[in-house]
Design an enzyme around this catalytic site. Structure first.
Site, PDB file in Angstrom:
ATOM      1  N   ASN A   1      44.853  45.996  44.573  1.00  0.00           N
ATOM      2  CA  ASN A   1      44.591  46.000  46.007  1.00  0.00           C
ATOM      3  C   ASN A   1      45.170  47.281  46.593  1.00  0.00           C
ATOM      4  OD1 ASN A   1      46.421  45.383  48.667  1.00  0.00           O
ATOM      5  ND2 ASN A   1      44.339  44.625  48.906  1.00  0.00           N
ATOM      6  N   THR A   2      44.391  47.970  47.418  1.00  0.00           N
ATOM      7  CA  THR A   2      44.944  49.060  48.216  1.00  0.00           C
ATOM      8  C   THR A   2      44.388  48.938  49.628  1.00  0.00           C
ATOM      9  OG1 THR A   2      43.220  50.584  47.421  1.00  0.00           O
ATOM     10  CG2 THR A   2      45.370  50.693  46.340  1.00  0.00           C
ATOM     11  N   ARG A   3      45.175  49.388  50.609  1.00  0.00           N
ATOM     12  CA  ARG A   3      44.808  49.128  51.995  1.00  0.00           C
ATOM     13  C   ARG A   3      45.435  50.164  52.922  1.00  0.00           C
ATOM     14  NH1 ARG A   3      48.371  45.784  49.682  1.00  0.00           N
ATOM     15  NH2 ARG A   3      50.467  45.693  50.575  1.00  0.00           N
TER      16      ARG A   3
ATOM     17  N   HIS B   1      44.890  42.261  38.723  1.00  0.00           N
ATOM     18  CA  HIS B   1      44.794  42.298  40.190  1.00  0.00           C
ATOM     19  C   HIS B   1      44.985  43.741  40.636  1.00  0.00           C
ATOM     20  CE1 HIS B   1      47.417  42.866  43.769  1.00  0.00           C
ATOM     21  NE2 HIS B   1      46.433  42.228  44.365  1.00  0.00           N
TER      22      HIS B   1
ATOM     23  N   HIS C   1      59.777  29.312  42.113  1.00  0.00           N
ATOM     24  CA  HIS C   1      59.942  27.915  41.720  1.00  0.00           C
ATOM     25  C   HIS C   1      59.724  27.711  40.225  1.00  0.00           C
ATOM     26  CE1 HIS C   1      55.552  28.111  42.667  1.00  0.00           C
ATOM     27  NE2 HIS C   1      55.448  27.248  41.674  1.00  0.00           N
TER      28      HIS C   1
ATOM     29  N   GLY D   1      41.882  35.286  60.411  1.00  0.00           N
ATOM     30  CA  GLY D   1      40.534  34.735  60.515  1.00  0.00           C
ATOM     31  C   GLY D   1      39.529  35.370  59.587  1.00  0.00           C
ATOM     32  N   GLY D   2      39.973  35.755  58.402  1.00  0.00           N
ATOM     33  CA  GLY D   2      39.065  36.345  57.424  1.00  0.00           C
ATOM     34  C   GLY D   2      38.137  35.310  56.814  1.00  0.00           C
ATOM     35  N   ASN D   3      37.213  35.797  55.986  1.00  0.00           N
ATOM     36  CA  ASN D   3      36.265  34.921  55.302  1.00  0.00           C
ATOM     37  C   ASN D   3      36.998  34.130  54.219  1.00  0.00           C
ATOM     38  OD1 ASN D   3      34.343  34.666  52.747  1.00  0.00           O
ATOM     39  ND2 ASN D   3      33.088  34.529  54.577  1.00  0.00           N
TER      40      ASN D   3
END
Length: 279
Positions: free
Chosen positions: A119-121, A117, A180, A262-264
């Protein structure tokens, strides 16, 4: 949706990184004798106000080496609804936001090849910050692969601040944990958030995280993709994927952010594995 210079700069990098990663993954497929390529679907978002709210492009490839890999980019903006704004850095008093980024998850056909995985933002509320990270998720861990992945990320971190790697590694260990199940979901990596202040310095670091991923992960895939495996190895992989799915559906912040804004839905859930089992 109008973007300022920092927003445009970040968006252009994430789209460029997407292109580089997808080209490299397609090259790996070609080396394996596969003609698999990414399928891209663009999507648009409408803000709850009714105004245009940006959008993105979902990229998915299903091949011989990559059983399912998704590489998404999105650039969205508008206003958070309800109490969700209070959970986002800098949005408690003003729900307006902007977000642009890249998100990648790869599930591999050969269980000897680790899933991954990245991710950068870049987000803007009343504050501006970068976040992201990468973590390795092998069903059958190999120490050399874990060490290679971490060493490459550490080098990228150390070039900016020697304190980054130990802090962000621990952050990843804490974040990528399934309470969990009382287990970590993989072999870790780095995770960072709310990196704000000096845009140029933080953007340069975020670029180097992307470059480090592009350096380390394809090398690991090429090292393992021809390894033999058994039915028992496949069973281990599919059970492990079940736990990965549990984390992404129950705890992952990116999944929640996409759903709340509300993303895809297909782009949000591209992280889910193609086949998983629960005993």
């Amino acid at each position: 949706m109008e973007l300022d210079s920092e927003q445009s700069t970040a968006r252009a990098w994430f789209e460029s990184l997407r292109d580089q990663i997808c080209a490299e993954f397609e090259s790996i497929e070609a080396e394996a004798g596969s003609d698999a390529r990414f399928d891209y679907i663009a999507w648009d978002r409408t803000d709850p106000s009714g105004e245009p709210g940006g959008g993105g492009v979902r990229g998915v490839m299903k091949g011989q080496v990559f059983e399912k890999v998704g590489v998404n980019v999105s650039t969205v903006g508008g206003s958070f609804e309800g109490d969700f704004a209070k959970s986002i850095h800098g949005a408690g008093e003003d729900p307006r936001f902007f977000a642009t980024g890249i998100s990648l998850v790869a599930h591999m056909a050969n269980p000897q090849v680790p899933a991954v995985h990245m991710n950068t933002r870049f987000l803007v509320t009343t504050k501006r910050w970068f976040g992201g990270g990468a973590d390795l998720n092998p069903p059958l861990p190999v120490a050399a692969d874990t060490e290679d992945f971490h060493a490459t990320l550490k080098a990228a971190c150390d070039a900016h601040d020697p304190a980054h790697y130990p802090r962000f590694k621990q952050w990843a260990d804490d974040y990528f944990y399934i309470p969990h199940r009382q287990v970590h979901r993989g072999m870790g990596g780095i995770f960072y958030d709310h990196l704000e202040g000096d845009f140029a310095a933080n953007f340069a670091f975020t670029q180097d995280v992307g470059r480090a991923f592009l350096d380390a992960y394809p090398r690991i895939v090429r090292r393992r993709m021809g390894d033999a495996f058994t039915d028992a190895d496949l069973a281990t992989q599919r059970a492990w994927r079940g736990r990965y799915a549990e984390f992404n559906l129950v705890y992952d912040r990116g999944t929640l952010f996409g759903l709340k804004t509300g993303g895809n839905i297909d782009a949000i859930l591209m992280s889910l594995p193609p086949v998983a089992t629960w005993d």
